[in-house]
Design an enzyme around this catalytic site. Structure first.
Site, mmCIF file in Angstrom:
data_model
loop_
_atom_site.group_PDB
_atom_site.id
_atom_site.type_symbol
_atom_site.label_atom_id
_atom_site.label_comp_id
_atom_site.label_asym_id
_atom_site.label_seq_id
_atom_site.Cartn_x
_atom_site.Cartn_y
_atom_site.Cartn_z
ATOM 1 N N ARG A 154 4.491 -0.504 -6.630
ATOM 2 C CA ARG A 154 4.431 -1.318 -5.418
ATOM 3 C C ARG A 154 3.321 -2.357 -5.492
ATOM 4 N NH1 ARG A 154 6.896 1.848 -1.010
ATOM 5 N NH2 ARG A 154 5.559 0.842 0.510
ATOM 6 N N ASN B 148 -1.565 2.194 5.993
ATOM 7 C CA ASN B 148 -0.775 1.034 5.582
ATOM 8 C C ASN B 148 -0.558 0.152 6.801
ATOM 9 O OD1 ASN B 148 -0.528 2.180 3.086
ATOM 10 N ND2 ASN B 148 1.671 2.563 3.209
ATOM 11 N N GLY B 149 -0.555 -1.154 6.605
ATOM 12 C CA GLY B 149 -0.312 -2.060 7.718
ATOM 13 C C GLY B 149 -1.540 -2.893 8.033
ATOM 14 N N TRP C 32 -3.599 -2.543 -1.393
ATOM 15 C CA TRP C 32 -3.469 -3.952 -1.733
ATOM 16 C C TRP C 32 -4.289 -4.703 -0.698
ATOM 17 C CZ3 TRP C 32 -1.280 -8.349 0.646
ATOM 18 C CH2 TRP C 32 -1.055 -9.451 -0.195
ATOM 19 N N LYS D 231 9.101 -17.260 -10.721
ATOM 20 C CA LYS D 231 8.839 -16.261 -11.760
ATOM 21 C C LYS D 231 7.698 -16.714 -12.676
ATOM 22 C CE LYS D 231 11.357 -13.087 -10.537
ATOM 23 N NZ LYS D 231 10.887 -13.514 -9.227
ATOM 24 N N GLU E 131 4.362 -16.487 -10.811
ATOM 25 C CA GLU E 131 4.010 -15.109 -10.459
ATOM 26 C C GLU E 131 3.323 -14.369 -11.597
ATOM 27 O OE1 GLU E 131 6.938 -12.887 -7.352
ATOM 28 O OE2 GLU E 131 7.912 -13.613 -9.169
ATOM 29 N N CYS F 32 0.828 -1.207 0.000
ATOM 30 C CA CYS F 32 0.000 0.000 0.000
ATOM 31 C C CYS F 32 0.863 1.258 0.000
ATOM 32 C CB CYS F 32 -0.894 0.008 1.230
ATOM 33 S SG CYS F 32 -1.872 -1.478 1.425
ATOM 34 N N GLU G 178 13.776 -20.142 -8.072
ATOM 35 C CA GLU G 178 13.486 -18.784 -8.539
ATOM 36 C C GLU G 178 12.814 -18.815 -9.920
ATOM 37 O OE1 GLU G 178 13.469 -14.543 -8.973
ATOM 38 O OE2 GLU G 178 13.296 -15.971 -7.324
ATOM 39 N N HIS H 89 11.909 -39.519 -5.473
ATOM 40 C CA HIS H 89 11.279 -39.557 -4.151
ATOM 41 C C HIS H 89 9.892 -38.917 -4.163
ATOM 42 C CE1 HIS H 89 14.853 -41.202 -2.291
ATOM 43 N NE2 HIS H 89 15.581 -40.247 -2.855
ATOM 44 N N LYS I 251 4.553 -5.187 -4.805
ATOM 45 C CA LYS I 251 5.999 -5.070 -4.943
ATOM 46 C C LYS I 251 6.695 -5.061 -3.590
ATOM 47 C CE LYS I 251 9.835 -4.565 -7.139
ATOM 48 N NZ LYS I 251 10.344 -5.725 -7.873
#
Length: 610
Positions: A27, A101-102, A76, A487, A490, A2, A483, A506, A605
């Site tokens: 963000r 925010n929070g 967000w 990606k 995402e 946010c 990673e 396994h 972000k």
């Protein structure tokens, strides 16, 4: 995550609010809005605009607004779905407006108390309790002092917050407060500003200050006062404001993510600029204290966590330092055995990642005296709160899916490993010079990898037709496989998982069919022959392999095996090269599917909530 922007002036500030939100779009958000008051009219109501569209839509709405006092927000969603009703600012009884925010952890209890006092809630958010609490206090104390009302409410809020508050009948005052979430106060000429990120106000003010934990700021057009948690007036250090926001022009690129992938040679070159040797000076560390720690604990989240997992191999192999890597959001919720001789390393692009900051503070509370941040933002809370720091030079990263921040983190962690190897006498002067030469060659080596883009685009069409994908790696390339999978999921929304290739038999091998592409990271290292055996296990089950191999791995394309060769093997630095084609594969697959590459659904972000 946010974003907050607030302004008070003697002139119209609506454009400042909207432009500030535009700069914070990177963000991530799913709604946005602003509320303004015209200070020239004592009876002027709070006017509000909100939307679940982009800031550009809010800008269109803003043309009919005028105000000298205002607050704005990009949200967000946490509490309540992303819709207009839940978008900020929230208003209580036409009198108090709040952006936040929070997360307020005890909001349900507060909500029940306020409902019992006849307050009506119009949203599902935790933020609305703040607006009603401030209204209740503001009306009850009879003084109509907004700052005192906010101060009285803050002890009731459990959790993290940065807030901006305005009152309809107090059009000359803007109040901000913070605990656990960042907030900046900026000074202009006959105007003052609040923001969660200095980027929002770059070029709009002459100087700025960072509020400290528990601070309350009272802004007027011609003055600023700051109270600490105890209610005492305090002075916070003024710093110069950035002259202008960093350029975010797309140039020839289709998306910011593509631009940032191709900026990696420059970002790594900048991060390595002026480095002529290895040692504590790179991390602003005292040489004597540098000798005292004998273990390392790295705390990070998401992509930064995967960079830390690569670093574990470097730190133990090159430097011989026992290293533990923990997901920051888990670390502080389990019983640990603190080692006062351990160096705590926190890794974050923004330096404001809530889980990582909380983990750092937890480690400090346990008595860890040695702390180091690896971060891309020098003014961040993380850098200010650690004993030592290393700043990467990735520049502003707008795409939500991190690329250049990740590779510059890897470079910083490699510098740490080599510096500790030098401390232990494990590298000779000639090898140190050789490592410097290898690092300086990295940007050129990356340019050669980026030239593989056309071949990767050809693969992306096949991946766009799949619902699942498997990524394999071994040793220090296993985190690179992780990673790569992150990606892909995402930004393309294709389900992807990564495993150490030796773990195939396994369990994961049960998933392999001709419909499951298997991406394999195949550098020429001591594990290559083992990896080839794992690849044969996939081929025997009808799986299709997509292999990123070094030039001399003797892996060739054949039925069921597709190979793209990287130009050269790069030894210990190979993970930095091998992650780039995985970034490009995810990017072009997402493009083929038509997703919102730079702003993937449900993600943000800078994750400033827990």
């Amino acid at each position: 995550m946010c974003g907050i922007v607030g302004a008070i002036s003697n002139k119209n500030i609506v454009d400042v609010l909207v432009e500030g939100l535009r700069r914070l779009e990177y963000r991530g958000y799913d709604s946005c809005g602003f509320a303004v008051i015209d200070g020239a009219d004592a009876k002027h109501p709070i006017e509000r605009a909100r939307t679940t569209a982009r800031v550009a839509e809010l800008a269109e709405q803003s043309k009919d607004f005028h105000g000298t006092l205002g607050i704005a927000h990009t949200r967000w969603a946490t509490h309540g779905k992303p819709d207009t009703q839940n978008a900020h600012p929230h208003i209580s009884n036409g009198l108090i407006a709040v952006v936040h925010n929070g997360i307020i952890e005890n909001y349900e209890t507060l909500r029940a108390q306020l409902q019992a006092a006849a307050y009506v809630f119009t949203s599902e958010t935790d933020t609305e309790v703040i607006a009603h609490l401030v209204h209740q206090q503001y009306v009850a104390d009879g003084q109509k002092n907004l700052a005192l009302a906010v101060k009285a409410v803050l002890p009731k809020l459990h959790g993290a917050y940065a807030i901006g508050v305005i009152a309809q009948d107090s059009p000359k005052t803007l109040v901000g407060a913070r605990a656990g979430s960042p907030l900046v106060v900026a000074h202009g000429e006959h105007e003052h500003f609040l923001a969660s990120d200095a980027l929002a106000l770059a070029g709009k003010a002459q100087s700025m200050m960072y509020l400290e934990e528990g601070d309350i700021a009272i802004l007027k057009a011609d003055s600023v006062e700051v109270m600490d948690r105890a209610g005492q007036l305090v002075q916070r250090e003024l710093k110069p404001m950035p002259a202008q926001a960093e350029s975010v022009d797309l140039g020839p690129y289709q998306h910011y993510m593509q631009k940032e992938i191709f900026e990696q040679p420059r970002a790594i070159g900048d991060t390595l600029a002026n480095i002529a040797s290895f040692g504590p000076e790179l991390f602003h560390a005292d040489p004597e204290e540098w000798k005292k720690f004998d273990h390392i604990l790295i705390l990070a989240c998401g992509t930064s966590y995967y960079s830390a997992c690569v670093a574990k191999y470097w730190l133990e192999d090159l430097a011989g330092v026992p290293t533990q890597v923990e997901i920051a959001s888990e670390y502080r919720y389990r019983t640990t055995v603190p080692n006062p001789n351990a160096l705590i390393v926190v890794v974050s692009q923004s330096g404001e990642t809530a889980d990582t900051l909380a983990a750092l503070r937890h480690a400090q509370a346990l008595g860890h005296p040695y702390t180091l941040s690896i971060c891309n933002v020098g003014s961040s809370a993380m850098v200010r709160e650690t004993k030592w720091s290393f700043l990467t030079k990735a520049g502003t990263e707008i795409g939500v899916a991190s690329t250049k921040a990740f590779t510059t983190q890897l470079v910083a962690l490699y510098l740490l490993a080599v510096s500790l190897a030098k401390r232990a006498g494990r590298i000779l002067p000639e090898r140190e010079k050789e490592i410097l030469r290898e690092l300086r060659h990295l940007p050129k080596a990356l340019q050669a990898v980026l030239a593989l883009e056309p071949q990767i685009i050809a693969w992306s069409d096949a991946f766009a037709k799949c619902e699942n994908a498997l990524f394999l790696g071994r040793g220090m390339h296993y985190p690179i496989a992780l990673e790569g999978a992150l990606k892909l999921k995402e930004i393309s929304y294709i389900h992807a998982e990564a495993y150490p290739a030796g773990e195939l038999k396994h369990g994961p091998l049960a998933l392999v069919t001709e419909k499951m592409p298997v991406v394999t990271v195949a550098p020429k290292d001591e594990l290559l022959e083992k990896l080839k055996s794992n690849m044969q296990e996939v081929k025997a089950r009808g799986g299709k392999l997509y292999v990123f191999a070094d030039q001399d791995t003797e892996i060739t394309s054949s039925e069921g095996i597709n190979v793209i060769r990287l130009p050269e093997h790069y030894g210990d630095l190979s993970p930095i090269l091998h992650v780039v084609p995985l970034q490009l594969l995810a990017y072009h697959t997402a493009c083929a599917l038509g997703t919102d590459v730079d702003k993937p659904r449900n993600l943000a972000k800078s994750v400033t909530v827990e």
